[in-house]
Write a protein that holds these residues in place. Structure first.
Motif, mmCIF file in Angstrom:
data_model
loop_
_atom_site.group_PDB
_atom_site.id
_atom_site.type_symbol
_atom_site.label_atom_id
_atom_site.label_comp_id
_atom_site.label_asym_id
_atom_site.label_seq_id
_atom_site.Cartn_x
_atom_site.Cartn_y
_atom_site.Cartn_z
ATOM 1 N N SER A 64 -4.146 -1.937 15.394
ATOM 2 C CA SER A 64 -4.426 -0.839 16.323
ATOM 3 C C SER A 64 -5.364 0.158 15.657
ATOM 4 C CB SER A 64 -3.118 -0.133 16.685
ATOM 5 O OG SER A 64 -2.555 0.475 15.524
ATOM 6 N N ALA A 65 -5.910 1.067 16.445
ATOM 7 C CA ALA A 65 -6.837 2.066 15.903
ATOM 8 C C ALA A 65 -6.156 2.909 14.826
ATOM 9 C CB ALA A 65 -7.372 2.956 17.028
ATOM 10 N N ASP A 66 -4.880 3.314 15.067
ATOM 11 C CA ASP A 66 -4.163 4.112 14.073
ATOM 12 C C ASP A 66 -3.960 3.324 12.780
ATOM 13 O OD1 ASP A 66 -4.003 6.255 15.765
ATOM 14 O OD2 ASP A 66 -1.923 5.901 16.359
ATOM 15 N N ALA A 67 -3.629 2.062 12.914
ATOM 16 C CA ALA A 67 -3.401 1.241 11.726
ATOM 17 C C ALA A 67 -4.692 1.007 10.960
ATOM 18 C CB ALA A 67 -2.771 -0.093 12.123
ATOM 19 N N ARG A 68 -5.795 0.789 11.672
ATOM 20 C CA ARG A 68 -7.078 0.609 10.983
ATOM 21 C C ARG A 68 -7.434 1.853 10.170
ATOM 22 N NH1 ARG A 68 -8.624 -1.806 15.954
ATOM 23 N NH2 ARG A 68 -9.746 0.084 16.582
ATOM 24 N N GLU A 69 -7.236 3.020 10.759
ATOM 25 C CA GLU A 69 -7.545 4.260 10.055
ATOM 26 C C GLU A 69 -6.588 4.458 8.879
ATOM 27 O OE1 GLU A 69 -9.210 7.877 8.898
ATOM 28 O OE2 GLU A 69 -9.967 6.182 10.079
ATOM 29 N N ALA A 70 -5.307 4.146 9.069
ATOM 30 C CA ALA A 70 -4.335 4.293 7.985
ATOM 31 C C ALA A 70 -4.679 3.377 6.815
ATOM 32 C CB ALA A 70 -2.929 3.985 8.504
ATOM 33 N N LEU A 71 -5.074 2.141 7.107
ATOM 34 C CA LEU A 71 -5.426 1.213 6.042
ATOM 35 C C LEU A 71 -6.720 1.617 5.344
ATOM 36 C CD1 LEU A 71 -4.485 -2.129 7.810
ATOM 37 C CD2 LEU A 71 -3.326 -1.104 5.845
ATOM 38 N N ARG A 72 -7.619 2.215 6.089
ATOM 39 C CA ARG A 72 -8.866 2.683 5.470
ATOM 40 C C ARG A 72 -8.588 3.750 4.412
ATOM 41 N NH1 ARG A 72 -12.483 6.603 5.643
ATOM 42 N NH2 ARG A 72 -11.257 7.831 7.123
ATOM 43 N N ARG A 73 -7.547 4.551 4.651
ATOM 44 C CA ARG A 73 -7.203 5.637 3.730
ATOM 45 C C ARG A 73 -6.107 5.264 2.747
ATOM 46 N NH1 ARG A 73 -5.180 9.802 7.808
ATOM 47 N NH2 ARG A 73 -4.865 11.085 5.925
ATOM 48 N N ALA A 74 -5.594 4.048 2.831
ATOM 49 C CA ALA A 74 -4.436 3.649 2.032
ATOM 50 C C ALA A 74 -4.824 3.337 0.588
ATOM 51 C CB ALA A 74 -3.770 2.431 2.660
ATOM 52 N N ILE A 110 6.510 2.885 0.404
ATOM 53 C CA ILE A 110 5.537 1.803 0.281
ATOM 54 C C ILE A 110 5.523 0.986 1.572
ATOM 55 C CG2 ILE A 110 4.895 -0.280 -0.993
ATOM 56 C CD1 ILE A 110 4.471 2.295 -2.549
ATOM 57 N N TRP A 111 4.313 0.620 1.988
ATOM 58 C CA TRP A 111 4.145 -0.232 3.160
ATOM 59 C C TRP A 111 3.625 -1.596 2.701
ATOM 60 C CZ3 TRP A 111 4.080 1.468 8.571
ATOM 61 C CH2 TRP A 111 4.497 2.805 8.722
ATOM 62 N N VAL A 112 3.974 -2.645 3.443
ATOM 63 C CA VAL A 112 3.433 -3.962 3.171
ATOM 64 C C VAL A 112 2.650 -4.418 4.391
ATOM 65 C CG1 VAL A 112 5.510 -5.186 3.932
ATOM 66 C CG2 VAL A 112 3.911 -6.322 2.395
ATOM 67 N N LEU A 113 1.463 -4.946 4.142
ATOM 68 C CA LEU A 113 0.630 -5.542 5.186
ATOM 69 C C LEU A 113 0.631 -7.042 4.971
ATOM 70 C CD1 LEU A 113 -1.471 -5.469 7.503
ATOM 71 C CD2 LEU A 113 -3.237 -5.158 5.746
ATOM 72 N N SER A 114 1.180 -7.780 5.924
ATOM 73 C CA SER A 114 1.189 -9.241 5.871
ATOM 74 C C SER A 114 0.358 -9.790 7.017
ATOM 75 C CB SER A 114 2.617 -9.791 5.963
ATOM 76 O OG SER A 114 3.348 -9.552 4.789
ATOM 77 N N LEU A 115 -0.550 -10.676 6.698
ATOM 78 C CA LEU A 115 -1.402 -11.343 7.680
ATOM 79 C C LEU A 115 -1.069 -12.826 7.677
ATOM 80 C CD1 LEU A 115 -4.785 -9.697 6.590
ATOM 81 C CD2 LEU A 115 -3.154 -8.849 8.288
ATOM 82 N N TYR A 116 -1.168 -13.465 8.832
ATOM 83 C CA TYR A 116 -0.886 -14.895 8.870
ATOM 84 C C TYR A 116 -1.795 -15.559 9.892
ATOM 85 C CZ TYR A 116 1.866 -14.048 13.153
ATOM 86 O OH TYR A 116 2.264 -13.693 14.426
ATOM 87 N N GLY A 117 -1.873 -16.874 9.800
ATOM 88 C CA GLY A 117 -2.658 -17.638 10.767
ATOM 89 C C GLY A 117 -2.187 -19.068 10.846
ATOM 90 N N PHE A 118 -2.281 -19.651 12.052
ATOM 91 C CA PHE A 118 -1.962 -21.061 12.273
ATOM 92 C C PHE A 118 -3.230 -21.872 12.050
ATOM 93 C CE2 PHE A 118 1.374 -19.044 14.745
ATOM 94 C CZ PHE A 118 2.449 -19.916 14.707
ATOM 95 N N GLY A 119 -3.152 -22.894 11.200
ATOM 96 C CA GLY A 119 -4.302 -23.768 10.990
ATOM 97 C C GLY A 119 -5.231 -23.220 9.927
ATOM 98 N N TYR A 140 0.835 -1.204 0.000
ATOM 99 C CA TYR A 140 0.000 0.000 0.000
ATOM 100 C C TYR A 140 0.868 1.252 0.000
ATOM 101 C CZ TYR A 140 -3.878 -2.961 1.677
ATOM 102 O OH TYR A 140 -4.845 -3.919 1.816
ATOM 103 N N ARG A 141 0.258 2.338 -0.428
ATOM 104 C CA ARG A 141 0.820 3.660 -0.205
ATOM 105 C C ARG A 141 -0.056 4.334 0.863
ATOM 106 N NH1 ARG A 141 4.467 5.952 -3.226
ATOM 107 N NH2 ARG A 141 3.942 4.602 -5.006
ATOM 108 N N LEU A 142 0.541 4.605 2.030
ATOM 109 C CA LEU A 142 -0.199 5.208 3.144
ATOM 110 C C LEU A 142 -0.079 6.728 3.109
ATOM 111 C CD1 LEU A 142 -0.262 2.282 4.151
ATOM 112 C CD2 LEU A 142 0.281 3.120 6.437
#
Length: 454
Positions: free
Chosen positions: A281-291, A251-260, A217-219
């Protein structure tokens, strides 16, 4: 020791490195000090355009080089980290510019050194240019190693047979005094040992069933305040994690992961963001909403952590060693892979400078085992704290989870504990620091009274 003088004295022959990823490049740099010629053989055709290549499927996901790994690259190439920063890479001060939530606790922010944050292609392209700038290093891309060449009694590997993928009749034999398998976690070198009549190394295999999904993303400027990275680790009750990190050129990268499987992140963009919002976090949620997204969502699965015990083998042919993920492939959520690869290359360099190629496989495997042991121990203990990881008794899993949870609670307020945790994760120090009296006392003081994590 005068490394330059000693390397001249021991310079000899031709070394062949199979695989031009981070591990292979670091190995080639070490070998270039003592061999007349070093040839890198890479299956992919390397464009150097910053794109994720086929042979590195994890290349789209978050990568960072720890302080210790960056120090090794600085030893190989003085000023390299500064050059990367000047070219757009992000340098973040841990922990003051990195927000970390482990086992539900936000670690105390204390300055503990600089972390290099780049995309994998950005780092690999520039490292490859540095390595290949040496006059005795040659790169052959678009070629695959298919089989080892040996002496008639199979006591020495003397090169490899190569072919161009998808091109029948393109076989070419390349002779070498040393062959280095840096072809990754599949462990081609271990399989070759068996075909040559040697015992394969014993394997430790831990099923972690981790899957990643990532998007770049571009934040908006300043969207994350002073922070350059956010890490939210998995917990036994919520085996999902998130990493949002600044990389090169804004540029920012958002990586999500999960076990199972039930917790693997989705790849549909809307569902991907919903998964992230549960963790951020609240700041990250808002940043991603605008990214602004700049790539599609990429996915990657890592079913097992694997360690191969080459150092325990009683018989080994001369002229062949394995390195990097071919020896040890850690769960990637701990971000230690590139650092371990650099440490193994440094171990290879020390072995060569100490005594040349004499009995090199045995000496190198013993040295590499020491270099990666604590990282393997720490990561597998963390993995075993997750009930989704099979093969661990529930009582042990619960005890490990409570220990980690108590330690992270202490790290939220105690800078010494926070430093010890970071040093263990980043390989800057030993995980044994976590067993010091002050750390143990702080952990026991924060031991959870409730039986299970909320």
């Amino acid at each position: 020791m005068n490394l330059a003088r000693r390397s001249t004295e021991t310079r000899t022959g031709h070394a062949l490195v199979l695989g031009a990823g981070i591990s292979g490049l670091c190995a080639a740099r070490a070998l270039s000090e003592v061999f007349d010629r070093v040839t890198l053989v890479e299956r992919d055709t390397l464009a150097g355009d910053g794109a994720v290549r086929r042979g590195v499927p994890q290349g789209a996901h978050v990568h960072s080089l720890t302080v210790r790994g960056a120090n090794v690259l600085e030893e190989f190439f003085p000023g390299f980290v500064g050059e990367l920063a000047a070219d757009g890479a992000t340098l973040a001060t841990a922990l003051s510019e990195v927000e970390i939530v482990f086992f539900g606790s936000l670690l105390r922010k204390v300055p503990l050194g600089t972390v290099l944050q780049t995309s994998r292609p950005f780092l690999e392209d520039r490292l490859r240019a540095k390595v290949c700038a040496a006059p005795n290093v040659t790169l052959l891309d678009g070629r695959e190693a298919t089989a080892p060449l040996t002496t008639s009694d199979r006591t020495r590997v003397t090169g490899v047979r190569t072919a161009r993928p998808g091109a029948p009749g393109s076989t070419e034999d390349i002779d070498a005094d040393l062959v280095v398998d840096a072809m990754g976690r599949a462990g081609r070198g271990a399989t070759w040992l068996a075909t040559l009549g040697y015992e394969k190394p014993a394997e430790q295999r831990l099923r972690v069933d981790v899957a990643y999904a990532s998007r770049r993303y571009r934040l908006p400027p300043g969207a994350m305040g002073p922070d350059k990275a956010l890490l939210v680790g998995a917990t036994p009750a919520r085996p999902r994690g998130l990493v949002l990190t600044s990389q090169e050129n804004g540029i920012w990268v958002l990586s999500l992961y999960g076990f199972g499987r039930a917790h693997h992140p989705p790849t549909a963009p809307d569902q991907f963001l919903l998964f992230a919002q549960e963790l951020a976090s609240a700041d990250a949620r808002e940043a991603l909403r605008r990214a602004e997204p700049v790539t599609d969502v990429a996915s990657f699965a890592h079913p097992h952590a694997v360690r191969r015990h080459f150092h325990r083998l009683r018989r080994l042919p001369d002229g062949l060693i394995s390195i990097g993920d071919a020896i040890c492939s850690l769960n990637p959520i701990y971000g230690a892979g590139m650092t371990v690869a650099a440490l193994e290359a440094a171990a290879l360099r020390e072995c060569l400078l100490a005594d040349g190629t004499r009995n090199l496989p045995r000496r190198f495997y013993r040295s590499a085992a020491k270099a990666l042991h604590l990282s393997w121990l720490f990561s597998t203990l963390a993995d075993k704290s997750m009930p989704q990881v099979p093969g661990t008794r529930p009582a042990l899993s619960a005890l490990l989870a409570q220990s980690f949870r108590a330690t992270m609670r202490a790290a939220a307020t105690d800078p010494k504990v926070a430093a010890a945790v970071w040093n263990a994760v980043s390989l800057t120090g030993s995980p044994a620091e976590l067993a010091r009296p002050h750390i143990i006392t702080a952990m026991l003081r924060n031991w959870p009274r409730e039986p299970a994590e909320s």
